[in-house]
Design a protein around this motif. Sequence first.
Motif, PDB file in Angstrom:
ATOM      1  N   LEU A   1       0.836  -1.210   0.000  1.00 17.47           N
ATOM      2  CA  LEU A   1       0.000   0.000   0.000  1.00 17.47           C
ATOM      3  C   LEU A   1       0.865   1.253   0.000  1.00 17.47           C
ATOM      4  O   LEU A   1       0.584   2.224  -0.711  1.00 17.47           O
ATOM      5  CB  LEU A   1      -0.930  -0.009   1.211  1.00 17.47           C
ATOM      6  CG  LEU A   1      -2.034  -1.058   1.200  1.00 17.47           C
ATOM      7  CD1 LEU A   1      -2.808  -1.019   2.517  1.00 17.47           C
ATOM      8  CD2 LEU A   1      -2.983  -0.838   0.026  1.00 17.47           C
ATOM      9  N   PHE A   2       1.935   1.240   0.790  1.00 19.79           N
ATOM     10  CA  PHE A   2       2.848   2.379   0.833  1.00 19.79           C
ATOM     11  C   PHE A   2       3.448   2.636  -0.547  1.00 19.79           C
ATOM     12  O   PHE A   2       3.514   3.784  -1.008  1.00 19.79           O
ATOM     13  CB  PHE A   2       3.957   2.113   1.853  1.00 19.79           C
ATOM     14  CG  PHE A   2       5.045   3.146   1.869  1.00 19.79           C
ATOM     15  CD1 PHE A   2       4.843   4.384   2.471  1.00 19.79           C
ATOM     16  CD2 PHE A   2       6.270   2.877   1.271  1.00 19.79           C
ATOM     17  CE1 PHE A   2       5.856   5.335   2.481  1.00 19.79           C
ATOM     18  CE2 PHE A   2       7.286   3.823   1.283  1.00 19.79           C
ATOM     19  CZ  PHE A   2       7.075   5.058   1.887  1.00 19.79           C
ATOM     20  N   SER A   3       3.880   1.579  -1.216  1.00 22.47           N
ATOM     21  CA  SER A   3       4.489   1.719  -2.545  1.00 22.47           C
ATOM     22  C   SER A   3       3.502   2.303  -3.548  1.00 22.47           C
ATOM     23  O   SER A   3       3.851   3.179  -4.351  1.00 22.47           O
ATOM     24  CB  SER A   3       4.988   0.359  -3.034  1.00 22.47           C
ATOM     25  OG  SER A   3       5.900  -0.210  -2.116  1.00 22.47           O
ATOM     26  N   ILE A   4       2.264   1.827  -3.509  1.00 25.58           N
ATOM     27  CA  ILE A   4       1.233   2.334  -4.420  1.00 25.58           C
ATOM     28  C   ILE A   4       0.943   3.806  -4.128  1.00 25.58           C
ATOM     29  O   ILE A   4       0.827   4.631  -5.050  1.00 25.58           O
ATOM     30  CB  ILE A   4      -0.051   1.500  -4.296  1.00 25.58           C
ATOM     31  CG1 ILE A   4       0.199   0.076  -4.802  1.00 25.58           C
ATOM     32  CG2 ILE A   4      -1.199   2.139  -5.072  1.00 25.58           C
ATOM     33  CD1 ILE A   4      -0.939  -0.888  -4.534  1.00 25.58           C
ATOM     34  N   LEU A   5       0.853   4.154  -2.857  1.00 26.84           N
ATOM     35  CA  LEU A   5       0.575   5.550  -2.478  1.00 26.84           C
ATOM     36  C   LEU A   5       1.701   6.474  -2.916  1.00 26.84           C
ATOM     37  O   LEU A   5       1.447   7.588  -3.402  1.00 26.84           O
ATOM     38  CB  LEU A   5       0.372   5.646  -0.965  1.00 26.84           C
ATOM     39  CG  LEU A   5      -0.937   5.060  -0.428  1.00 26.84           C
ATOM     40  CD1 LEU A   5      -0.889   4.970   1.090  1.00 26.84           C
ATOM     41  CD2 LEU A   5      -2.127   5.903  -0.873  1.00 26.84           C
TER      42      LEU A   5
ATOM     43  N   ILE B   1       1.393   7.007  -6.697  1.00 24.56           N
ATOM     44  CA  ILE B   1       0.319   7.959  -7.015  1.00 24.56           C
ATOM     45  C   ILE B   1       0.729   9.376  -6.633  1.00 24.56           C
ATOM     46  O   ILE B   1       0.487  10.336  -7.381  1.00 24.56           O
ATOM     47  CB  ILE B   1      -0.978   7.564  -6.274  1.00 24.56           C
ATOM     48  CG1 ILE B   1      -1.479   6.208  -6.769  1.00 24.56           C
ATOM     49  CG2 ILE B   1      -2.062   8.631  -6.482  1.00 24.56           C
ATOM     50  CD1 ILE B   1      -2.649   5.664  -5.974  1.00 24.56           C
ATOM     51  N   TRP B   2       1.357   9.515  -5.482  1.00 18.87           N
ATOM     52  CA  TRP B   2       1.831  10.817  -5.000  1.00 18.87           C
ATOM     53  C   TRP B   2       2.764  11.461  -6.022  1.00 18.87           C
ATOM     54  O   TRP B   2       2.613  12.649  -6.358  1.00 18.87           O
ATOM     55  CB  TRP B   2       2.522  10.579  -3.667  1.00 18.87           C
ATOM     56  CG  TRP B   2       3.256  11.725  -3.045  1.00 18.87           C
ATOM     57  CD1 TRP B   2       3.253  13.034  -3.427  1.00 18.87           C
ATOM     58  CD2 TRP B   2       4.114  11.654  -1.896  1.00 18.87           C
ATOM     59  NE1 TRP B   2       4.056  13.780  -2.596  1.00 18.87           N
ATOM     60  CE2 TRP B   2       4.593  12.963  -1.657  1.00 18.87           C
ATOM     61  CE3 TRP B   2       4.515  10.608  -1.070  1.00 18.87           C
ATOM     62  CZ2 TRP B   2       5.464  13.235  -0.598  1.00 18.87           C
ATOM     63  CZ3 TRP B   2       5.369  10.888  -0.026  1.00 18.87           C
ATOM     64  CH2 TRP B   2       5.832  12.183   0.217  1.00 18.87           C
TER      65      TRP B   2
ATOM     66  N   HIS C   1       3.518  15.672 -10.078  1.00 17.41           N
ATOM     67  CA  HIS C   1       4.004  16.184 -11.359  1.00 17.41           C
ATOM     68  C   HIS C   1       2.868  16.836 -12.147  1.00 17.41           C
ATOM     69  O   HIS C   1       3.034  17.925 -12.715  1.00 17.41           O
ATOM     70  CB  HIS C   1       4.631  15.058 -12.164  1.00 17.41           C
ATOM     71  CG  HIS C   1       5.270  15.516 -13.438  1.00 17.41           C
ATOM     72  ND1 HIS C   1       6.351  16.372 -13.474  1.00 17.41           N
ATOM     73  CD2 HIS C   1       4.975  15.263 -14.732  1.00 17.41           C
ATOM     74  CE1 HIS C   1       6.688  16.623 -14.726  1.00 17.41           C
ATOM     75  NE2 HIS C   1       5.868  15.955 -15.513  1.00 17.41           N
ATOM     76  N   LEU C   2       1.702  16.191 -12.176  1.00 13.71           N
ATOM     77  CA  LEU C   2       0.553  16.768 -12.877  1.00 13.71           C
ATOM     78  C   LEU C   2       0.099  18.072 -12.220  1.00 13.71           C
ATOM     79  O   LEU C   2      -0.252  19.038 -12.899  1.00 13.71           O
ATOM     80  CB  LEU C   2      -0.608  15.772 -12.888  1.00 13.71           C
ATOM     81  CG  LEU C   2      -0.473  14.560 -13.802  1.00 13.71           C
ATOM     82  CD1 LEU C   2      -1.636  13.602 -13.587  1.00 13.71           C
ATOM     83  CD2 LEU C   2      -0.408  15.000 -15.266  1.00 13.71           C
TER      84      LEU C   2
ATOM     85  N   TYR D   1      -5.223  17.201  -4.703  1.00 12.19           N
ATOM     86  CA  TYR D   1      -5.997  16.430  -3.721  1.00 12.19           C
ATOM     87  C   TYR D   1      -5.331  15.071  -3.487  1.00 12.19           C
ATOM     88  O   TYR D   1      -5.188  14.618  -2.345  1.00 12.19           O
ATOM     89  CB  TYR D   1      -7.432  16.202  -4.210  1.00 12.19           C
ATOM     90  CG  TYR D   1      -8.292  17.431  -4.299  1.00 12.19           C
ATOM     91  CD1 TYR D   1      -7.952  18.607  -3.639  1.00 12.19           C
ATOM     92  CD2 TYR D   1      -9.477  17.434  -5.043  1.00 12.19           C
ATOM     93  CE1 TYR D   1      -8.756  19.736  -3.710  1.00 12.19           C
ATOM     94  CE2 TYR D   1     -10.284  18.558  -5.128  1.00 12.19           C
ATOM     95  CZ  TYR D   1      -9.922  19.701  -4.469  1.00 12.19           C
ATOM     96  OH  TYR D   1     -10.724  20.811  -4.547  1.00 12.19           O
ATOM     97  N   PHE D   2      -4.936  14.416  -4.596  1.00  3.13           N
ATOM     98  CA  PHE D   2      -4.265  13.125  -4.471  1.00  3.13           C
ATOM     99  C   PHE D   2      -2.916  13.273  -3.771  1.00  3.13           C
ATOM    100  O   PHE D   2      -2.525  12.399  -2.983  1.00  3.13           O
ATOM    101  CB  PHE D   2      -4.075  12.508  -5.863  1.00  3.13           C
ATOM    102  CG  PHE D   2      -5.290  11.830  -6.407  1.00  3.13           C
ATOM    103  CD1 PHE D   2      -5.591  10.527  -6.053  1.00  3.13           C
ATOM    104  CD2 PHE D   2      -6.143  12.497  -7.285  1.00  3.13           C
ATOM    105  CE1 PHE D   2      -6.720   9.886  -6.547  1.00  3.13           C
ATOM    106  CE2 PHE D   2      -7.273  11.877  -7.784  1.00  3.13           C
ATOM    107  CZ  PHE D   2      -7.565  10.570  -7.418  1.00  3.13           C
TER     108      PHE D   2
END
Length: 245
Positions: A42-46, A49-50, A55-56, A72-73
């Motif tokens: 979960l940490f790796s996925i977060l 996404i972060w 960057h976006l 927000y993300f």
Amino acid sequence: LGIMLNLYVIADTLIVLPLLVLSVMVLLHGGYKLRRNVSLTLFSILVAIWIVANHLGNDLATNSEIAVVANYFVFSCSFAAMVLVMLFAVQLGANKRLISLAKVSLPVLGVITVLAATPLVGAGVERQENIYGVIFGPLVIPYGVALIYMITVTLIAIELGLRHNRGIRHNQLQVVGASLLFALPLVLSVSFILPSLTGLFWLTEFGVMPLAVLVAALYYSVIRHQLFDVRFVVVRGVAYACVLA
């Protein structure tokens, strides 16, 4: 700045890919049954996404409305990632009082994680010279205080764990603790404190880079101190490689 941003993309890719690879390795062969392994995944996925959302949210080529959603993300995923780091540290340190404290604070931290994905933390964006700057919402101070609280609990858990644990657990705490002591204050400063105080939001592009030290520490602890059990996966992978060769 363009060269620096390219460096950011390369460096953060080198952080995310090893994290995701390690996550897959620890989940195989029944590893998904262990809470620590699921937390790492979960940490790796977060973190992934972060990084993408950050960057976006910074890129002026992105529509401003999309940039707001991306932020927000950023706020929510980075906060949730810190929650997982705190839980990992208190479990590794095995201090019952800190474990209880972390569990008691989870409902509040969960609420903040949700609210971080609303205008209450990141109210909007404004164009700067080369990047979008963040317009903070009314809950940004509680958000920041909660981050500092989690980092403090994490470092105290490591310190107490080093005092009261021996053997392999002590060695794991030494390596992981040193990396967290280095990385967490830097991540907080570059990703949140300095941009908030100075308005230099291009700094956030490099906010995740200190986590490279944590990633290196995790791999070292896996290899040297068996932090995660990946022996079966490694042996099976070597066997397949030999067969293919």
